[in-house]
Motif scaffolding. Structure first.
Motif, short mmCIF file in Angstrom:
data_model
loop_
_atom_site.label_atom_id
_atom_site.label_comp_id
_atom_site.label_asym_id
_atom_site.label_seq_id
_atom_site.Cartn_x
_atom_site.Cartn_y
_atom_site.Cartn_z
N GLU A 34 32.10 37.40 60.66
CA GLU A 34 33.46 37.36 61.20
C GLU A 34 33.62 36.24 62.22
O GLU A 34 34.69 35.62 62.30
CB GLU A 34 33.80 38.71 61.84
N LEU A 35 32.55 35.96 62.97
CA LEU A 35 32.61 34.88 63.95
C LEU A 35 32.79 33.53 63.26
O LEU A 35 33.54 32.67 63.75
CB LEU A 35 31.34 34.87 64.80
N GLN A 85 37.04 42.38 41.99
CA GLN A 85 35.83 43.02 42.50
C GLN A 85 35.73 44.47 42.03
O GLN A 85 34.68 44.94 41.60
CB GLN A 85 35.83 42.94 44.02
N HIS A 86 36.84 45.19 42.11
CA HIS A 86 36.86 46.60 41.72
C HIS A 86 36.65 46.77 40.22
O HIS A 86 35.95 47.69 39.78
CB HIS A 86 38.17 47.24 42.15
N ALA A 87 37.28 45.89 39.43
CA ALA A 87 37.14 45.99 37.97
C ALA A 87 35.70 45.70 37.53
O ALA A 87 35.22 46.25 36.53
CB ALA A 87 38.10 45.03 37.28
N ARG A 88 35.01 44.83 38.26
CA ARG A 88 33.64 44.48 37.91
C ARG A 88 32.63 45.46 38.50
O ARG A 88 31.46 45.45 38.12
CB ARG A 88 33.31 43.07 38.41
N GLY A 89 33.10 46.30 39.45
CA GLY A 89 32.20 47.22 40.12
C GLY A 89 32.49 48.67 39.79
O GLY A 89 32.12 49.15 38.71
N LEU A 141 43.71 37.76 48.51
CA LEU A 141 42.70 38.76 48.81
C LEU A 141 42.91 40.04 48.01
O LEU A 141 41.95 40.67 47.55
CB LEU A 141 42.68 39.06 50.31
N ALA A 142 44.18 40.44 47.80
CA ALA A 142 44.46 41.64 47.00
C ALA A 142 44.04 41.44 45.56
O ALA A 142 43.42 42.32 44.94
CB ALA A 142 45.95 41.99 47.09
N TYR A 193 43.83 46.70 50.67
CA TYR A 193 43.00 46.15 49.61
C TYR A 193 42.08 45.04 50.13
O TYR A 193 40.92 44.94 49.76
CB TYR A 193 43.86 45.64 48.47
N ALA A 194 42.62 44.20 51.00
CA ALA A 194 41.81 43.13 51.57
C ALA A 194 40.67 43.70 52.41
O ALA A 194 39.53 43.23 52.34
CB ALA A 194 42.68 42.20 52.42
N LYS A 195 40.96 44.71 53.18
CA LYS A 195 39.93 45.33 54.02
C LYS A 195 38.86 45.99 53.17
O LYS A 195 37.65 45.85 53.44
CB LYS A 195 40.57 46.36 54.95
N ALA A 196 39.26 46.72 52.14
CA ALA A 196 38.31 47.42 51.28
C ALA A 196 37.37 46.45 50.57
O ALA A 196 36.19 46.74 50.36
CB ALA A 196 39.05 48.28 50.26
N GLY A 197 37.89 45.28 50.21
CA GLY A 197 37.09 44.34 49.45
C GLY A 197 36.29 43.37 50.28
O GLY A 197 35.18 42.98 49.89
N PHE A 198 36.81 42.98 51.45
CA PHE A 198 36.20 41.85 52.16
C PHE A 198 35.98 42.10 53.64
O PHE A 198 35.70 41.16 54.39
CB PHE A 198 37.07 40.61 51.95
N GLY A 199 36.10 43.32 54.08
CA GLY A 199 35.76 43.63 55.46
C GLY A 199 36.96 43.69 56.39
O GLY A 199 38.08 43.32 56.03
#
Length: 474
Positions: free
Chosen positions: A449-450, A381-385, A374-375, A81-87
């Motif tokens: 990311e840096l 984010q998903h509910a708003r998108g 993050l989850a 979930y963290a990866k899907a939402g924030f990279g």
């Protein structure tokens, strides 16, 4: 016995997943609740703290339920979930934080087991002697050999252990109610002079409530093995409600046995000492045996889940390729080995710690907060998108927002000390992320990311300086 080659991955039923959620949460934490709460607050503060923790964690449970249904393509929930939402890099942070939390938490189990036996075998002390370290290490590697035999075998054992370990806890609650002294209970209501104001009392209990609820995401993390995807959310909610009732009851009834000042001074596991005060020595022995069964079951479940996160992250190319290998029984052995080695390192460090159990407990909680945050934020984010306008999206947005606010408050309650120690783990672990990027021939960091890595590195340096100067104590 390992599954034959023709058999696919073990498929877990609803009840097995629910038992994994309960088994993950009912571990060392519940047996330490009386003292940890009495050190901070009285009955009034405890009731408010459990109301906040219960509501917040229920919202988080709903988040995992929602995402399991809305995003069935994502496995190993917390990390995915963290990866899907924030990279990818923050997804990596989530995976490492969750994994490190499990490794540190596993060490608390062995410390508490040795401390429990140490009541009758002084050579084990409070779980921090050389003999305790050796015996804990032997147990740690025995479990490694057990789990590598197969996911299905370990899950079934966990289900059996979950049923067995609930008995002494339920007996404790019933006996404590029977021996409850109304006068002592009333005296403990508002707290003690050392406990401070109500907000201070509540804040002081937040990390221990996180610790005991760790594992709420158990079914979600192991979702790729579910027979039916919809069972993941149902198992999460049932497991949470069952455990919440147990945890709150254990805490409150203890205030009716001894003054909170005395409870705050009890040796861990404090639940055993509370029952001993009520019914005599046999009560302490009874709870101590239950603790050992409980902790071993929780250790099994947590080791399974932490190895699974590393394995799935490696399959998604966010961890080095060696971590994606599994044996014929569908067990990610390299990930399991790395998990066991990390726990071994932390176990050795506890020998040099002045308060190994309490610090490891709080650090376990602190490490889990960024993955949880993050989850929850991804669910917002998903509910708003993508989910906007669909049936139930409004309710999901409300729940996810509350869960996000709750986890953000927990980070504040944890304080700067544990955030800095977390960075000491996050920053060097980035080597694994760099290895994965190099294996794919990609640039290690994007500009964003840096910046994130720079923040983590600065936090780690400050944390190391704080440790060296004695501002932070292990």
């Amino acid at each position: 016995m390992s599954a034959p080659p023709s058999v696919g991955p073990a498929k877990l039923t609803f009840w097995t997943m629910a038992s994994m959620v309960v088994g993950s949460m009912v571990g060392a934490g519940v047996f330490s609740l009386p003292r940890r709460f009495a050190e901070e607050t009285g009955i009034a503060g405890a009731l408010v703290a459990w109301a906040i923790a219960g509501t917040g964690m229920l919202m988080l449970a709903f988040v995992f339920q929602t995402l399991a249904v809305r995003r069935p393509d994502l496995d190993a929930g917390v990390y995915a979930y963290a990866k899907a939402g924030f990279g990818e890099y923050l997804g990596f942070f989530s995976a490492i934080g969750y994994w490190a939390s499990a490794c540190v938490g596993n060490v608390t189990y062995w410390v508490l087991i040795m401390s429990t036996i140490g009541a009758v075998a002084p050579a084990l002390g409070d779980g921090d002697t050389v003999l305790a370290l050796v015996l804990s290490s032997v147990g740690l590697w025995c479990f490694f050999l057990l789990i590598r035999r197969g996911v299905k075998d370990a899950a079934v054992i966990n289900r059996i252990v979950t049923v067995a370990k609930l008995l002494p806890i339920l007996v404790f609650i019933v006996l404590a109610l029977f021996y409850l002294d109304p006068t002592v209970f009333a005296d403990n209501f508002h707290g003690a002079p050392y406990s401070g104001g109500l907000f201070t009392q509540i804040r002081g209990t937040m990390l221990v409530t996180v610790f005991v609820f760790l594992g709420i995401e158990g079914a979600s993390v192991y979702s790729r093995h579910a027979k039916r995807r919809e069972d993941v959310g149902r198992a999460t909610i049932l497991g949470f409600l069952s455990v919440f009732a147990i945890f709150a009851s254990v805490t409150i009834v203890s205030y009716g046995i001894l003054p909170m000042g005395q409870i705050a001074q009890l040796r861990q596991p404090s639940m055993a000492r509370v029952l001993e005060a009520a019914v005599g020595t046999w009560g302490s022995v009874f709870v101590s045996v239950g603790l050992i069964v409980s902790v071993l079951g929780a250790y099994l479940a947590w080791t399974l889940m932490s190895a699974e996160v590393l394995f799935v992250a490696a399959k998604d190319d966010d961890m080095p390729r060696f971590l994606r290998r599994s044996n014929i029984a569908d067990v990610p052995v390299p990930a399991l080995l790395l998990t066991t080695c990390m726990s071994q390192v932390v176990l050795v460090l506890t020998y040099f710690s002045s308060d190994a159990f309490d610090f490891a407990l709080d650090l376990t909680s602190a490490l889990s907060l960024i993955p949880y945050l993050l989850a929850a934020a991804y669910c917002v984010q998903h509910a708003r998108g993508p989910a906007r306008g669909t049936q139930g999206a409004g309710r999901e947005l409300t729940v996810a927002t509350l869960a996000t606010l709750y986890t953000a408050f927990l980070i504040y309650a944890a304080g700067l000390r544990f955030l800095l120690v977390s960075f000491i783990i996050y920053a060097p672990a980035t080597v694994l992320f760099a290895m994965a990027r190099r294996e794919r021939g990609r640039r290690v960091f994007s500009p964003t990311e840096l910046v994130i890595f720079a923040v983590a590195l600065v936090g780690a340096v400050i944390g190391l300086i704080a440790l060296a100067l004695g501002w932070i104590h292990l």
